[in-house]
Scaffold this motif. Structure first.
Motif, PDB file in Angstrom:
ATOM      1  N   PHE A  82     -38.329  20.699  37.128  1.00  0.00           N
ATOM      2  CA  PHE A  82     -38.715  20.298  35.778  1.00  0.00           C
ATOM      3  C   PHE A  82     -37.764  20.872  34.735  1.00  0.00           C
ATOM      4  O   PHE A  82     -37.478  20.227  33.725  1.00  0.00           O
ATOM      5  N   VAL A  85     -34.626  18.773  34.628  1.00  0.00           N
ATOM      6  CA  VAL A  85     -34.829  17.547  33.849  1.00  0.00           C
ATOM      7  C   VAL A  85     -34.913  17.878  32.359  1.00  0.00           C
ATOM      8  O   VAL A  85     -34.316  17.205  31.530  1.00  0.00           O
ATOM      9  N   ALA A  86     -35.644  18.972  32.035  1.00  0.00           N
ATOM     10  CA  ALA A  86     -35.842  19.313  30.627  1.00  0.00           C
ATOM     11  C   ALA A  86     -34.512  19.616  29.949  1.00  0.00           C
ATOM     12  O   ALA A  86     -34.303  19.282  28.794  1.00  0.00           O
ATOM     13  N   PRO A 105     -33.448   6.989  31.106  1.00  0.00           N
ATOM     14  CA  PRO A 105     -33.631   8.157  31.966  1.00  0.00           C
ATOM     15  C   PRO A 105     -33.119   7.912  33.385  1.00  0.00           C
ATOM     16  O   PRO A 105     -33.159   6.785  33.869  1.00  0.00           O
ATOM     17  N   GLN A 135     -35.538  12.142  36.088  1.00  0.00           N
ATOM     18  CA  GLN A 135     -36.195  12.252  34.788  1.00  0.00           C
ATOM     19  C   GLN A 135     -37.354  11.261  34.697  1.00  0.00           C
ATOM     20  O   GLN A 135     -38.423  11.579  34.168  1.00  0.00           O
ATOM     21  N   VAL A 143     -40.252  12.709  36.655  1.00  0.00           N
ATOM     22  CA  VAL A 143     -40.853  13.834  35.936  1.00  0.00           C
ATOM     23  C   VAL A 143     -41.614  13.328  34.708  1.00  0.00           C
ATOM     24  O   VAL A 143     -42.719  13.791  34.406  1.00  0.00           O
ATOM     25  N   GLU A 144     -41.018  12.356  34.005  1.00  0.00           N
ATOM     26  CA  GLU A 144     -41.675  11.815  32.803  1.00  0.00           C
ATOM     27  C   GLU A 144     -43.000  11.149  33.150  1.00  0.00           C
ATOM     28  O   GLU A 144     -43.966  11.235  32.395  1.00  0.00           O
ATOM     29  N   VAL A 185     -45.418  13.916  33.516  1.00  0.00           N
ATOM     30  CA  VAL A 185     -45.701  14.527  32.216  1.00  0.00           C
ATOM     31  C   VAL A 185     -46.606  13.611  31.386  1.00  0.00           C
ATOM     32  O   VAL A 185     -47.581  14.066  30.775  1.00  0.00           O
ATOM     33  N   GLU A 186     -46.316  12.326  31.383  1.00  0.00           N
ATOM     34  CA  GLU A 186     -47.125  11.395  30.588  1.00  0.00           C
ATOM     35  C   GLU A 186     -48.540  11.279  31.153  1.00  0.00           C
ATOM     36  O   GLU A 186     -49.503  11.168  30.397  1.00  0.00           O
TER      37      GLU A 186
END
Lengths: 280, 156
Positions: A64, A67-68, A76, A80, A83-84, A87-88
């Motif tokens: 993470f 990616v961050a 992306p 990414q 991971v997004e 996260v979403e």
């Protein structure tokens, strides 16, 4: 290995953690048997649980963080994107339950979800692989392979789930007192649900309810994962040619369980913390 | 299944991961997400604006074309009118010129005729005198009969 020892010895070997601690007779040492581990009492640590959970935790923050660092608002990459998505998903869950301004809750939920998911996923690695490997390594270092323990699924260790649940409990107490004040929090415990004339009853009910939160969080996750692990171990006792008949369906079903348990732990944490922020 | 120090270890590890996630993982990722959301919204806005601009431009082009068509028609009409006028003027001038030429020719013809008459008259007078001389076989005093001859010539 099942052929080398009795079934119950095999099972108990698989359910014993690699423990390091202060033994009343041997001093600071690795426990050679489950009994020795029990004799160490509180002043012992499960090396395998710590090792795997911390390693998986670092795996989580490594991916993470990577990616961050390179996160772009443009197109992306695949990592990414993945991971997004997570996260979403977490953000959606948090914002649908938790309506207060708090920068901690969403990252907390993300950490809980991914970390528990990764720890649970260790369950899908065939039960004998890593223990067998570590026994061979232990043997190479001159240890008795029967005394080398390696439990690879940290969430089948009640200490791991209780640790997280207590941390969440600490946050519940912290935010309850921060949002409502100590008086408000104690008042909530004492004067609900039945008013001040039933104070002892209220107090009893509310304290039980409060304590039930971390205990149920920890035991639900632990129970599910422990039971799942146990069934894998039992399947591993069958003749090798018959194992896949049961282990494959159980593993497929288990994919649902490990995700679901990670999700439940996360959602309940959010709900509990939202309740802690709520002023009655 | 012993409860031991592992709990504390797990609490420490958990706290570390959560704090790390909160400080270094969550903000950049959600920041990128929010920024992308903004970009998309701006992109959609720009597309709308462009669509509107296109419609306006089309309308303007249509009205420009209509105006220039009207102008062109006016110019053509004017040119036609001017051409007719020029043709008319030319016709008029030609007619005047022709009249003038005809008049001049007429005058010349009259002059020529007069001159011929004069000559003719003079010659007839001479002829008459010569004729009379011949008839009379005698010389006639030209000066005595000049008045008579001239009278004769005037009658011709």
């Amino acid at each position: 290995m099942a052929s080398e020892m009795t079934s119950s010895a095999y099972i108990s070997h698989h359910l014993t953690n690699w423990t390091f601690g202060a033994h009343p007779e041997n001093g600071l040492s690795f426990a050679a048997t489950a009994q020795e581990a029990a004799e160490m009492g509180f002043w012992a640590i499960h090396v395998d649980t710590m090792l795997w959970s911390v390693a998986l935790g670092f795996f989580f923050i490594w991916i993470f963080r990577k990616v961050a660092k390179t996160a772009t608002s443009g197109v992306p990459g695949s990592t990414q994107n993945f991971v997004e998505t997570i996260v979403e998903f977490v953000e959606d869950n948090v914002s649908s339950v938790f309506h207060y301004k708090n920068a901690l809750i969403a990252p907390l939920a993300l950490t809980i979800f991914v970390w528990i998911f990764l720890m649970n996923t260790m369950d899908l690695i065939p039960v004998d692989w890593i223990p067998f490997l570590t026994q061979k390594i232990g043997e190479a270092f001159g240890a008795d392979p029967h005394h080398v323990y390696m439990k690879v699924v940290p969430t089948t260790d009640i200490n791991a789930t209780l640790g997280m649940a207590f941390a969440v409990f600490g946050l519940i107490l912290f935010y309850s007192i921060k949002m409502k004040g100590l008086g408000g929090f104690l008042g909530e415990l004492a004067f609900q649900p039945l008013g001040k004339w039933m104070l002892p009853f209220n107090l009893f009910l509310e304290i039980v309810g409060l304590l039930a939160k971390p205990v149920s969080l920890a035991l639900r996750l632990f129970g599910n994962m422990y039971a799942g692990e146990m069934i894998f171990i039992l399947i591993a006792l069958l003749p090798f040619w018959a194992q896949w008949l049961l282990s494959v369906p159980w593993a497929i079903f288990h994919i649902l369980v490990i995700t679901l348990q990670a999700f439940i732990f996360m959602v309940l944490t959010i709900v509990y913390l939202a309740m802690a922020h709520e002023d009655h | 299944m012993n409860i031991n120090l592992t709990i504390i270890g797990q609490i420490i590890a958990f706290t570390f991961f959560v704090v790390f996630c909160m400080k270094y993982v969550w903000p950049p990722i959600t920041g990128a997400l929010a920024e992308r959301k903004k970009k998309i919204a701006e992109g959609l806005d720009a597309a709308d604006r462009a669509q509107r601009d296109l419609e306006l431009a089309q309308e303007k082009a249509m009205s420009d074309m209509r105006k220039s068509k009207e102008e062109a028609a006016a110019i053509i009409e004017q040119a036609n009118k001017r051409a007719n006028q020029i043709v008319d003027e030319a016709k008029e001038k030609a007619r005047e010129e022709a009249d003038r030429l005809v008049t001049a020719a007429q005058a010349e013809i009259d002059q020529e005729a007069n001159r011929a008459k004069e000559t003719l008259r003079a010659q007839v007078a001479a002829l008459a005198v010569a004729g009379a001389e011949k008839i009379l076989e005698a010389s006639v005093d030209e000066s005595a009969h000049a008045q008579l001859v001239e009278k004769l010539a005037a009658e011709l």
